[in-house]
Scaffold this motif. Structure first.
Motif, short mmCIF file in Angstrom:
data_model
loop_
_atom_site.label_atom_id
_atom_site.label_comp_id
_atom_site.label_asym_id
_atom_site.label_seq_id
_atom_site.Cartn_x
_atom_site.Cartn_y
_atom_site.Cartn_z
N GLN A 66 0.82 -1.21 0.00
CA GLN A 66 0.00 0.00 0.00
C GLN A 66 0.86 1.26 0.00
OE1 GLN A 66 -3.23 0.37 -0.57
NE2 GLN A 66 -2.82 2.57 -0.54
N THR A 67 1.98 1.25 0.72
CA THR A 67 2.84 2.45 0.74
C THR A 67 3.44 2.74 -0.64
OG1 THR A 67 4.74 1.15 1.51
CG2 THR A 67 3.42 2.27 3.19
N LEU A 87 -11.91 -3.51 2.82
CA LEU A 87 -12.02 -3.83 4.25
C LEU A 87 -13.48 -3.76 4.70
CD1 LEU A 87 -10.80 -4.49 6.98
CD2 LEU A 87 -10.33 -2.03 7.29
N ALA A 88 -14.20 -2.75 4.26
CA ALA A 88 -15.61 -2.64 4.63
C ALA A 88 -16.41 -3.83 4.11
CB ALA A 88 -16.19 -1.33 4.08
N GLN A 89 -16.11 -4.24 2.89
CA GLN A 89 -16.78 -5.42 2.32
C GLN A 89 -16.49 -6.67 3.16
OE1 GLN A 89 -15.14 -7.04 -1.34
NE2 GLN A 89 -17.20 -7.42 -2.14
N LYS A 90 -15.24 -6.83 3.58
CA LYS A 90 -14.87 -8.00 4.37
C LYS A 90 -15.57 -7.98 5.73
CE LYS A 90 -12.69 -11.06 4.00
NZ LYS A 90 -13.07 -12.48 3.80
N GLY A 283 -9.85 5.58 8.55
CA GLY A 283 -9.76 4.74 7.36
C GLY A 283 -8.50 4.99 6.56
N HIS A 284 -7.41 5.32 7.25
CA HIS A 284 -6.15 5.53 6.55
C HIS A 284 -5.84 4.31 5.68
CE1 HIS A 284 -1.90 6.19 5.74
NE2 HIS A 284 -2.08 7.46 6.11
N PRO A 285 -5.47 4.51 4.43
CA PRO A 285 -5.31 3.37 3.51
C PRO A 285 -4.31 2.32 3.99
CG PRO A 285 -4.44 5.40 2.54
CD PRO A 285 -5.24 5.79 3.73
N ALA A 289 -5.36 -1.52 4.76
CA ALA A 289 -4.69 -2.65 4.10
C ALA A 289 -4.19 -3.64 5.13
CB ALA A 289 -3.54 -2.13 3.23
N ALA A 290 -3.61 -3.13 6.23
CA ALA A 290 -3.12 -3.99 7.30
C ALA A 290 -4.27 -4.75 7.95
CB ALA A 290 -2.38 -3.16 8.34
#
Length: 396
Positions: A66-67, A87-90, A283-285, A289-290
């Protein structure tokens, strides 16, 4: 040259008169390693944060990927960002169908504050109930819901409209009325020293809230994502919330929180006023991702399946030791009770000296906290338990 230790005490705001002040150089799996090379088994997972251990390779890899793409772009909710969406979907795929809309924040306190605001906005009511000996965070909203007057009095006056009931007491549910916006409740009380309620209580709570139109907010900050032997603590307890809050173990070691509700409920933030709840870094990307990597690891490696086995081993190994008054366990959230805080503190200090990090509970300081990563190996666990046994024997 000024040492790191001196800089710590001179420039880092302290939260207790005597911080542990371990100077950690690296961490991997269940181990923390200090600047002298001494290893410590982290048997509290950074207070229920590192559910899959420190620097899990899946989490580290997700962060690196992601970085290479982007970091912060815009205040939350304006741009479509893949890590947030995925992430929201998961998360929603793991929850009851009505819990379909996620608002990402940065911490558990923020998640609870957001949920409390949402309950007032959606219901048009102001009264909030929470439980005695509950801990929901340290921001003013979360603090107002805390179940300890001794703790809260130093920050008064707090936000009006909050009052407490006794956790697990069915008679106290009569305090829920048509004026009550929500009850904020932990499926298992954490800082109270791992307290559970029976199914009759949760059924009565749901019925009372249904009758009065009161929302149930489940604080899953400490119990979520496998800690109890279920994905979520409300599954362990046996009830269905209207709003659920997350943080800690969700992020794989990165800072993130969330509150989840129905789409209809969450849309009340979009008008009267517009931007009814906003956050810059929520919701920092990289954190998203983590978190996705953490949750997928828990699922793909079937880590939750081992939790009851590990929990039973700990309870069985420590139950018959002289000086242990009681053990309360909800999966891998475990409290070992001794006669006093003084005895508990001596045992904890001895554990740390011998390479095992344990802790006590904020509202139950005579009980030792054990909450290891849920992927701790049998060998690591056996080593830690032997150190705990010897530490108890030395101080009883």
């Amino acid at each position: 040259m000024i040492s790191q230790r001196n800089l710590f005490f001179n420039h880092i705001a302290q939260t207790s008169p005597e911080p542990l002040a371990l100077e950690i150089d690296s961490a991997l799996g269940v181990y923390l390693t200090d600047i002298h090379g001494k290893k410590y088994i982290d048997l509290i997972s950074g207070i229920s944060v590192s559910n899959i251990g420190h620097r899990h390779p899946n989490v580290v890899n997700a962060i690196r990927l992601q970085t290479d793409k982007y970091l912060h772009l815009m205040v939350y909710g304006e741009y479509i960002q893949s890590p947030q969406v995925l992430l929201a979907q998961k998360i929603t795929s793991l929850l009851p169908s009505h819990l379909s809309n996620v608002f990402f924040v940065n911490s558990g306190s923020e998640a609870n504050d957001g949920a409390l605001k949402l309950s007032r906005k959606f219901t048009g009511r102001s009264e909030i109930l929470s439980c005695l000996n509950a801990y929901h965070g340290s921001t003013f909203g979360a603090l107002s819901a805390m179940g300890s007057e001794d703790y809260k009095q130093w920050f008064a006056p707090l936000i009006p409209g909050f009052s407490n009931i006794t956790f697990g007491n069915i008679d106290d549910l009569q305090k829920i009325s048509v004026k009550t916006a929500a009850i904020l409740i932990e499926p298992i009380q954490g800082e109270a020293g791992v307290r559970t309620a029976n199914g009759v209580y949760w059924k009565a709570l749901q019925q009372k809230c249904k009758d009065t139109g009161t929302l149930i907010i489940a604080d899953e900050v400490q119990t979520g994502f496998g800690r109890t032997g279920k994905m979520f603590g409300f599954e362990y307890a046996g009830f269905t919330p209207d709003i659920v809050t997350f943080a800690k173990g969700m992020g794989g070691g990165m800072p993130i929180g969330a509150f989840v509700a129905s789409k209809e409920m969450m849309e009340s933030f979009t008008h009267h006023p517009i931007l009814g709840h906003i956050t810059t870094f929520g919701g920092h990307p990289v954190s998203c991702a983590a978190a996705l990597a953490c949750i997928e690891t828990i699922e793909n490696e079937n880590l939750i399946n081992r939790v009851p086995e590990i929990s039973s081993f700990i309870v069985n190994e420590l139950s018959d030791i002289n000086g242990v008054r009681e053990i309360r366990a909800a999966g891998l959230l475990i409290a070992i009770e001794f006669d006093s805080f003084e005895i508990n503190k001596k045992i904890i200090d001895t554990c740390i000296q011998n390479g095992v990090i344990a802790d006590w509970f904020l509202f139950c300081d005579n009980s030792m906290r054990i909450a290891p990563p849920i992927n701790i190996t049998n060998l690591e666990l056996q080593k830690a338990i032997e150190i705990i046994k010897k530490s108890i024997e030395k101080n009883i």
